[in-house]
Design a protein around this motif. Structure first.
Motif, PDB file in Angstrom:
ATOM      1  N   ALA A 361      28.180  46.313 -15.478  1.00  0.00           N
ATOM      2  CA  ALA A 361      28.875  46.371 -14.194  1.00  0.00           C
ATOM      3  C   ALA A 361      28.547  47.761 -13.659  1.00  0.00           C
ATOM      4  N   ALA A 362      28.730  48.010 -12.362  1.00  0.00           N
ATOM      5  CA  ALA A 362      28.340  49.322 -11.840  1.00  0.00           C
ATOM      6  C   ALA A 362      29.160  49.691 -10.617  1.00  0.00           C
ATOM      7  N   LEU A 363      29.370  50.998 -10.472  1.00  0.00           N
ATOM      8  CA  LEU A 363      30.024  51.499  -9.254  1.00  0.00           C
ATOM      9  C   LEU A 363      29.457  52.876  -8.911  1.00  0.00           C
ATOM     10  N   GLY A 364      29.087  53.057  -7.647  1.00  0.00           N
ATOM     11  CA  GLY A 364      28.711  54.378  -7.132  1.00  0.00           C
ATOM     12  C   GLY A 364      29.968  54.981  -6.518  1.00  0.00           C
ATOM     13  N   VAL A 365      30.405  56.099  -7.047  1.00  0.00           N
ATOM     14  CA  VAL A 365      31.690  56.679  -6.636  1.00  0.00           C
ATOM     15  C   VAL A 365      31.433  57.753  -5.569  1.00  0.00           C
ATOM     16  N   GLY A 366      32.057  57.582  -4.422  1.00  0.00           N
ATOM     17  CA  GLY A 366      31.870  58.541  -3.329  1.00  0.00           C
ATOM     18  C   GLY A 366      32.543  59.874  -3.647  1.00  0.00           C
TER      19      GLY A 366
END
Ligand SMILES: Cc1ncc(COP(=O)(O)O)c(C=O)c1O
Ligand SMILES: N[C@@H](CCOP(=O)(O)O)C(=O)O
Length: 475
Positions: A361-366
């Motif tokens: 799973a993946a998330l680009g965190v601002g």
């Protein structure tokens, strides 16, 4: 155990040869010829082992006869004896279902110490045992460089040159690298970004005449040793969970840039560690998130963020994952990589994309979310995260939940990134070894992003000649 390249033209290499080769001579990355299996029974027998004993069990599966076990033990004891916590990588339970694995207790306060302390010992051992000249060349977005330098500074038979992006690392990271005054260390501060630094060194490693002529050795995670040493703490963390947590699903959330740390988790899973999901946490440089969500791997515009060590567009270990995704098909992997170099993108579809989404799973965190996470975690749990680790927690919160337990990695100590902590209006206590850096003088050569000029600097350094002068020398 023997090792081979993801591009299929190098095979049958032993552990020490693989260490020394770094980047495979056909331009690929080295992987084991077959991934050793850790059965449930073996895993159960490892429960209760201390860090070094576990390290030795895992290394024994890969090293073969290349290094006697007692020598490995002595090197591991020297490496991990320098960590401030006797558990080396302690697992902290924050709340039900959420644990933080603290990877920052080594000499330079970042997870890179775990592999690079040992790598420094190993290079020194090989230099002495085989009469090898070790000329290390590496690129860093801040932490690898500091840890690698700390691992080999002052060691006989070894010279180390590290390229870092000029003014794109944190103040503490810069000081850790550039206040070292041992003669075997050269810091080149390159006017460019991390991808530029990594591109130059990969080109130099791919030039086989230059590589062998100058005895170049790699410390970045293109070197399989880095990957292997990082698998140990995945096993360690899992084995430290209580029985109930181990019986459920366990996810790992990993702040990611060059894809080395999370690839170690992927390897651990393929060895048999019961990992449910690997969560890739990135910052606004979110090429990996886009890949997991859409199957398109394409570098975008470089962004400077609060987590500078993850300001990376082209992840060097991605090729290792592609190799396994294609069912260890070296021809297909090489073709994908060629397409990436030609067109700047790779597109994965169908069953391969479905597999990617089963693995990760993946998330680009601002930037804003990163700071909010630091502040909220401090308020709610009285625990101060560094900005990279905060990306890990934010991703764990967003993508976890399918697992019953998430282990999220704290990859650096917050004192390395006080710039971001201050933006959260939090005052932290700075550990003494970091405070002391501010009183020391710096040594670095600031250079343009100009390969020919960088090569001249390197040649002079590796030949033991005084530096030929950068645009600015020895502050
Ligand atoms: C503090 C920190 N967190 C996370 C990362 C990302 O790790 P990787 O490059 O192995 O994906 C880095 C740099 O590599 C780092 O220094
Ligand atoms: N974030 C890294 C970048 C280099 O990664 P590596 O794992 O390939 O050494 C850094 O801190 O330098």
């Amino acid at each position: 155990m023997q090792f081979k390249s993801t591009r299929g033209k190098v095979a049958g290499k032993g552990f020490v040869d693989t260490l020394l080769m770094g980047l495979a001579d056909d331009g690929g990355l080295m992987v084991p010829e077959r991934i050793p299996a850790v059965t449930d029974q073996t895993l159960a027998s490892w429960r209760g082992l201390d860090y070094i004993s576990l390290f030795l069990e895992i290394f024994a599966l890969y090293v073969g006869d290349d290094i006697p076990r007692e020598d490995l033990r002595a090197m591991a004891e020297r490496s991990y004896g320098r960590f401030r916590d006797p558990q080396v990588t302690p697992l902290v339970r924050v709340k039900d279902g959420l644990h933080v694995l603290e990877l920052f207790h080594g000499p330079t306060f970042a997870f890179k110490d775990v592999a690079l302390q040992f790598m420094g010992e190993l290079y020194s051992y090989v230099a002495q045992r085989q009469g090898e000249i070790i000329h290390i060349l590496g690129a860093t977005s801040g932490d690898t460089g500091a840890a690698a330098i700390e691992g080999v500074r002052g060691k006989e038979g070894i010279r180390i040159c590290i390229l870092h992006p000029h003014q794109k690392v944190s103040r503490v990271q810069e000081l850790q690298m550039t206040t070292v005054d041992d003669a075997n260390v050269l810091n080149l501060s390159v006017k460019g970004n991390f991808d530029d630094c990594q591109r130059v060194i990969k080109e130099l490693f791919a030039d086989l005449d230059f590589k062998s002529g100058h005895h170049l050795r790699a410390i970045n995670s293109i070197n399989f040793l880095r990957i292997l040493a990082q698998t140990v703490y995945y096993f360690y963390a899992y084995l430290r969970l209580d029985e109930q947590a181990r019986a459920g699903k366990v996810d790992f959330s990993v702040p990611s840039g060059n894809f080395g740390n999370i690839f170690s988790g992927y390897l651990a899973k393929r060895m048999g560690l019961p990992v449910h999901k690997l969560i890739i946490a990135t910052n606004e440089n979110n090429i990996l998130e886009q890949f997991v969500k859409t199957g398109v791997y394409r570098s975008g515009d470089f962004r400077s963020t609060h987590s500078p060590s993850m300001d990376i567009q082209v992840a060097s270990n991605f090729e290792r994952y592609l190799y396994y995704l294609t069912g260890e098909d070296a021809v297909k992997t090489a073709a994908y990589m060629q397409t990436f170099h030609k067109d700047g993108e790779i597109v994965i579809e169908g069953e391969e994309l479905a597999q990617v989404q089963r693995d990760f799973a993946a998330l680009g965190v601002g930037n804003a979310r990163c700071l909010e996470t630091i502040a909220d975690f401090k308020t709610q749990h009285d625990y101060l995260l560094d900005p990279h680790s905060a990306c890990g927690v934010a991703a764990a919160e967003a993508c976890g939940g399918t697992g019953e337990t998430v282990i999220t990695f704290a990859t650096a100590h917050p004192a390395k990134f006080d710039e971001a902590i201050k933006l959260c209006e939090i005052e932290q206590e700075i550990p003494e070894p970091i405070q002391e850096l501010f009183a020391k003088s710096q040594h670095q050569v600031v250079v343009d992003y100009d390969k020919a000029f960088i090569v001249r600097q390197l040649e002079a350094f590796y030949n033991g000649v005084n530096l030929v002068g950068g645009t600015e020398a020895h502050e």
